[in-house]
Design an enzyme around this catalytic site. Sequence first.
Site, PDB file in Angstrom:
ATOM      1  N   LEU A 127      23.776 -23.977  37.522  1.00 58.08           N
ATOM      2  CA  LEU A 127      23.592 -23.194  38.739  1.00 58.08           C
ATOM      3  C   LEU A 127      24.793 -22.302  39.041  1.00 58.08           C
ATOM      4  CD1 LEU A 127      21.931 -25.975  40.933  1.00 58.08           C
ATOM      5  CD2 LEU A 127      20.810 -24.195  39.570  1.00 58.08           C
ATOM      6  N   ASP A 183      25.713 -14.098  35.869  1.00 57.09           N
ATOM      7  CA  ASP A 183      26.071 -15.090  36.884  1.00 57.09           C
ATOM      8  C   ASP A 183      26.996 -14.507  37.940  1.00 57.09           C
ATOM      9  OD1 ASP A 183      24.575 -16.764  35.343  1.00 57.09           O
ATOM     10  OD2 ASP A 183      26.260 -17.971  34.607  1.00 57.09           O
TER      11      ASP A 183
END
Length: 398
Positions: A139, A186
């Site tokens: 994540l 990201d």
Amino acid sequence: MSDPYGAGHGPERTAAAFAAVYGGPPAGVWAAPGRVNLIGEHTDYNDGFVMPLALPHTTLAAAAPRADGRLRLHSGGVPEAGVIELRIAELAPTAAPRGAAARWATYPAGVAWAMREAGLAVGGADLHLDSTVPTGAGLSSSAALEVATAAALNDLYELGLAPQRLARLCQRAENAFVGVPCGIMDQTASACCTEGHALFLDTRLLTRRQVPFDLAAQGLRLLVVDTRVRHELADGAYANRRASCETAARALGVRALRDIPYVQLKSALADLGEDDRLRRRVRHVVTENRRVEEAVALLDVGEVRAVGPLLTAGHASCRDDFEVSCPELDLVVESANAAGALGARMTGAGFGGSAIVLVTEADAERIGQVVRDAFAAAGYRAPRVFPTLPSPGARRLA
């Protein structure tokens, strides 16, 4: 949804923790989120398309400038490391913080180094960092740590850098200072996402567009399932997949696999001859780019539910052609879809980490429990399941 800061996690607590560590108040508190990738996996380092969204879970950075050239770093998540003190003028990839307890500091130190390497007037600073982004879950906890640091230094030293520039500097830090060959997705997601949207990003041109992804308005939820496993082969396998894609691009005479149009996929696969491994890697990247484009087209006209089958197809491609799934991720997808989910897929690099499941709001709790029960029946550690909505990117909180 539960408090995105977690129990007691917020700017006031982070500022108080800073004061307890450094003996005075911070100049401000900044937040940067983790992310899930809705669709577009292992396409970013192939110059392709991705569509992440920001989580409500964040890394918070309380910070104050220093005039003596010292960079002092403290983590609420690794208190045993204490305050790590570095000389900002001496930062270099060969002199990164060492040791297991101090490894986390490589990320913020790398950001300061990348900014100075780029010629930016960044001086010393005190930073206290805390996070609710699950680590090891795919994540982007590392990107959130980097972007929170970059946002703080950007404001402390009045650099005036745009979010995308911060993302590039953070990628440079992770590539050259930390030593992880990640793509740009990201950091861009953490820096640039907006609430209620997914971010359609062209990782070559760095053009981006906020695509409406209003789940609540359509009675939908996105479940994140953190399998809480990370298989040991993950790091080496990531590098191997990237090298395979580069080999295939050279064999096909293109700069990157992004340059293979979907309509030419069949002929490209034929050109690779009998190398089935490279053929499967190419097929995944080309079809995954196509799925991103199809998802954008559906979301642009409000057809959120119709994205579900694309998620499931993307998982099958990650599993079979790119071979980056694992039994736990496959079980999430299989059990959720069998229980009536609209679609599901792994998210992140794979070999553990997390999956996402698109569900109706009415079915969210039931399907989440089905997944938990499936893990229990398989003898796996209980997963962490939580609903999420698209949240804002990096910002100053105080």
